[in-house]
Design a protein around this motif. Structure first.
Motif, PDB file in Angstrom:
ATOM      1  N   THR A  28       0.858  -1.183   0.000  1.00  0.00           N
ATOM      2  CA  THR A  28       0.000   0.000   0.000  1.00  0.00           C
ATOM      3  C   THR A  28       0.892   1.229   0.000  1.00  0.00           C
ATOM      4  O   THR A  28       1.994   1.206   0.546  1.00  0.00           O
ATOM      5  CB  THR A  28      -0.926   0.050   1.229  1.00  0.00           C
ATOM      6  OG1 THR A  28      -0.140   0.020   2.423  1.00  0.00           O
ATOM      7  CG2 THR A  28      -1.907  -1.112   1.213  1.00  0.00           C
ATOM      8  N   CYS A  29       0.402   2.304  -0.621  1.00  0.00           N
ATOM      9  CA  CYS A  29       1.200   3.516  -0.734  1.00  0.00           C
ATOM     10  C   CYS A  29       0.315   4.752  -0.576  1.00  0.00           C
ATOM     11  O   CYS A  29      -0.694   4.883  -1.272  1.00  0.00           O
ATOM     12  CB  CYS A  29       1.903   3.540  -2.085  1.00  0.00           C
ATOM     13  SG  CYS A  29       2.968   4.973  -2.322  1.00  0.00           S
ATOM     14  N   ASP A  30       0.713   5.603   0.333  1.00  0.00           N
ATOM     15  CA  ASP A  30       0.075   6.901   0.533  1.00  0.00           C
ATOM     16  C   ASP A  30       1.172   7.935   0.328  1.00  0.00           C
ATOM     17  O   ASP A  30       2.097   8.035   1.137  1.00  0.00           O
ATOM     18  CB  ASP A  30      -0.512   6.983   1.949  1.00  0.00           C
ATOM     19  CG  ASP A  30      -1.227   8.297   2.227  1.00  0.00           C
ATOM     20  OD1 ASP A  30      -1.297   9.166   1.333  1.00  0.00           O
ATOM     21  OD2 ASP A  30      -1.710   8.464   3.363  1.00  0.00           O
ATOM     22  N   THR A  31       1.090   8.676  -0.758  1.00  0.00           N
ATOM     23  CA  THR A  31       2.169   9.601  -1.099  1.00  0.00           C
ATOM     24  C   THR A  31       1.909  10.997  -0.560  1.00  0.00           C
ATOM     25  O   THR A  31       0.767  11.406  -0.361  1.00  0.00           O
ATOM     26  CB  THR A  31       2.348   9.708  -2.628  1.00  0.00           C
ATOM     27  OG1 THR A  31       1.144  10.222  -3.201  1.00  0.00           O
ATOM     28  CG2 THR A  31       2.684   8.366  -3.232  1.00  0.00           C
ATOM     29  N   ASP A  40       3.036  15.852   5.152  1.00  0.00           N
ATOM     30  CA  ASP A  40       2.907  14.469   5.600  1.00  0.00           C
ATOM     31  C   ASP A  40       4.067  13.656   5.050  1.00  0.00           C
ATOM     32  O   ASP A  40       4.744  14.052   4.102  1.00  0.00           O
ATOM     33  CB  ASP A  40       1.595  13.853   5.094  1.00  0.00           C
ATOM     34  CG  ASP A  40       0.373  14.374   5.824  1.00  0.00           C
ATOM     35  OD1 ASP A  40       0.532  14.894   6.947  1.00  0.00           O
ATOM     36  OD2 ASP A  40      -0.721  14.252   5.277  1.00  0.00           O
ATOM     37  N   THR A  42       5.475  10.257   3.092  1.00  0.00           N
ATOM     38  CA  THR A  42       5.073   9.214   2.163  1.00  0.00           C
ATOM     39  C   THR A  42       5.233   7.912   2.922  1.00  0.00           C
ATOM     40  O   THR A  42       6.262   7.668   3.550  1.00  0.00           O
ATOM     41  CB  THR A  42       5.963   9.220   0.903  1.00  0.00           C
ATOM     42  OG1 THR A  42       5.668  10.405   0.151  1.00  0.00           O
ATOM     43  CG2 THR A  42       5.727   7.989   0.038  1.00  0.00           C
ATOM     44  N   GLU A  96      -2.698   5.025  -3.296  1.00  0.00           N
ATOM     45  CA  GLU A  96      -3.877   5.854  -3.074  1.00  0.00           C
ATOM     46  C   GLU A  96      -4.095   6.781  -4.278  1.00  0.00           C
ATOM     47  O   GLU A  96      -3.204   7.543  -4.652  1.00  0.00           O
ATOM     48  CB  GLU A  96      -3.721   6.681  -1.795  1.00  0.00           C
ATOM     49  CG  GLU A  96      -4.958   7.487  -1.485  1.00  0.00           C
ATOM     50  CD  GLU A  96      -4.849   8.296  -0.222  1.00  0.00           C
ATOM     51  OE1 GLU A  96      -5.904   8.694   0.293  1.00  0.00           O
ATOM     52  OE2 GLU A  96      -3.723   8.532   0.264  1.00  0.00           O
ATOM     53  N   GLY A 101      -0.640  10.281  -6.432  1.00  0.00           N
ATOM     54  CA  GLY A 101      -0.926   8.856  -6.584  1.00  0.00           C
ATOM     55  C   GLY A 101      -1.634   8.514  -7.879  1.00  0.00           C
ATOM     56  O   GLY A 101      -1.444   7.426  -8.432  1.00  0.00           O
ATOM     57  N   PHE A 125      -9.390   2.034  -1.391  1.00  0.00           N
ATOM     58  CA  PHE A 125      -9.255   3.374  -0.825  1.00  0.00           C
ATOM     59  C   PHE A 125     -10.590   4.134  -0.776  1.00  0.00           C
ATOM     60  O   PHE A 125     -10.599   5.352  -0.647  1.00  0.00           O
ATOM     61  CB  PHE A 125      -8.231   4.187  -1.628  1.00  0.00           C
ATOM     62  CG  PHE A 125      -6.812   3.715  -1.450  1.00  0.00           C
ATOM     63  CD1 PHE A 125      -6.127   3.944  -0.272  1.00  0.00           C
ATOM     64  CD2 PHE A 125      -6.165   3.038  -2.466  1.00  0.00           C
ATOM     65  CE1 PHE A 125      -4.817   3.516  -0.106  1.00  0.00           C
ATOM     66  CE2 PHE A 125      -4.849   2.604  -2.317  1.00  0.00           C
ATOM     67  CZ  PHE A 125      -4.172   2.845  -1.128  1.00  0.00           C
ATOM     68  N   ARG A 128     -11.424   7.074   1.677  1.00  0.00           N
ATOM     69  CA  ARG A 128     -10.581   8.272   1.674  1.00  0.00           C
ATOM     70  C   ARG A 128     -11.407   9.559   1.566  1.00  0.00           C
ATOM     71  O   ARG A 128     -10.890  10.638   1.730  1.00  0.00           O
ATOM     72  CB  ARG A 128      -9.554   8.227   0.536  1.00  0.00           C
ATOM     73  CG  ARG A 128      -8.496   7.157   0.741  1.00  0.00           C
ATOM     74  CD  ARG A 128      -7.821   7.350   2.086  1.00  0.00           C
ATOM     75  NE  ARG A 128      -6.599   6.611   2.166  1.00  0.00           N
ATOM     76  CZ  ARG A 128      -6.307   5.758   3.118  1.00  0.00           C
ATOM     77  NH1 ARG A 128      -7.153   5.501   4.063  1.00  0.00           N
ATOM     78  NH2 ARG A 128      -5.168   5.140   3.147  1.00  0.00           N
ATOM     79  N   LYS A 132      -8.979  11.713   8.394  1.00  0.00           N
ATOM     80  CA  LYS A 132      -8.125  10.700   9.030  1.00  0.00           C
ATOM     81  C   LYS A 132      -8.698  10.176  10.341  1.00  0.00           C
ATOM     82  O   LYS A 132      -8.606   8.993  10.645  1.00  0.00           O
ATOM     83  CB  LYS A 132      -6.727  11.268   9.259  1.00  0.00           C
ATOM     84  CG  LYS A 132      -5.949  11.480   7.984  1.00  0.00           C
ATOM     85  CD  LYS A 132      -4.597  12.107   8.245  1.00  0.00           C
ATOM     86  CE  LYS A 132      -3.898  12.367   6.927  1.00  0.00           C
ATOM     87  NZ  LYS A 132      -2.575  12.943   7.087  1.00  0.00           N
TER      88      LYS A 132
END
Length: 162
Positions: A28-31, A40, A42, A96, A101, A125, A128, A132
């Motif tokens: 999983t990736c949240d950039t 934030d 990554t 994401e 993303g 996702f 989203r 948060k």
């Protein structure tokens, strides 16, 4: 973690050695867009799912890339991380689909890295649209009885910053 003050509690995460095999693994990736100190991080996680003898499934965080990375440099970090973990039972990466993303989801096939379908990414996702805290409140009841197992290879100092 701040004692008594966080939504996530220590007992929701169990550090230790990891099993040697999994039903499947994924990334999983949240950039983030910039490496500014106010931005934030990554976060790219390599996960394993394993079914145990009692039929329960457990989630394992096997590796973590967590850094302040400019959008222009993310491919230099992300592609090797995905390729490193693309082996047996790997079902693909989920990035994401917002901000940078979206671009990355379109670029990754050029690097021949295994990705999930856009429909699967959108489903994964879908929450989203919530902030948060709302997303955290959704998962906390599950984590009370189903902790995430975290590899002891992920640095303790890094894990405590999250």
């Amino acid at each position: 973690m701040v004692e008594g003050g966080n939504l996530f509690k220590d007992y929701m995460f169990v550090r230790g050695p990891m099993p040697s095999n999994y039903d499947y693994t994924f990334i999983t990736c949240d950039t983030a867009s910039t490496s500014k100190t106010t931005s934030d991080y990554t976060a790219v996680g390599f996960w394993g799912v394993r079914t145990h003898d009692d039929g329960s499934k457990r989630l394992y965080l096997l590796d973590l890339l967590w850094d302040k990375i400019d959008a222009s440099k993310i491919e230099e970090y992300l592609v090797p991380f995905i390729k490193k973990h693309s082996r047996e039972n790997f079902i693909g990466a989920l990035i994401e689909p917002k901000g940078h993303g979206i671009y990355l989801n379109q670029r990754m096939p050029l690097y021949n890295v295994p990705m999930q379908s856009q429909d699967r990414v959108d489903e994964f996702f879908k929450d989203r649209r919530l902030d948060k805290v709302a997303r955290a409140n959704i998962i906390i009841p599950h984590l009370v009885n189903n902790p995430i197992f975290v590899s002891e290879n992920i640095g303790e100092d890094l894990f405590e910053k999250i």
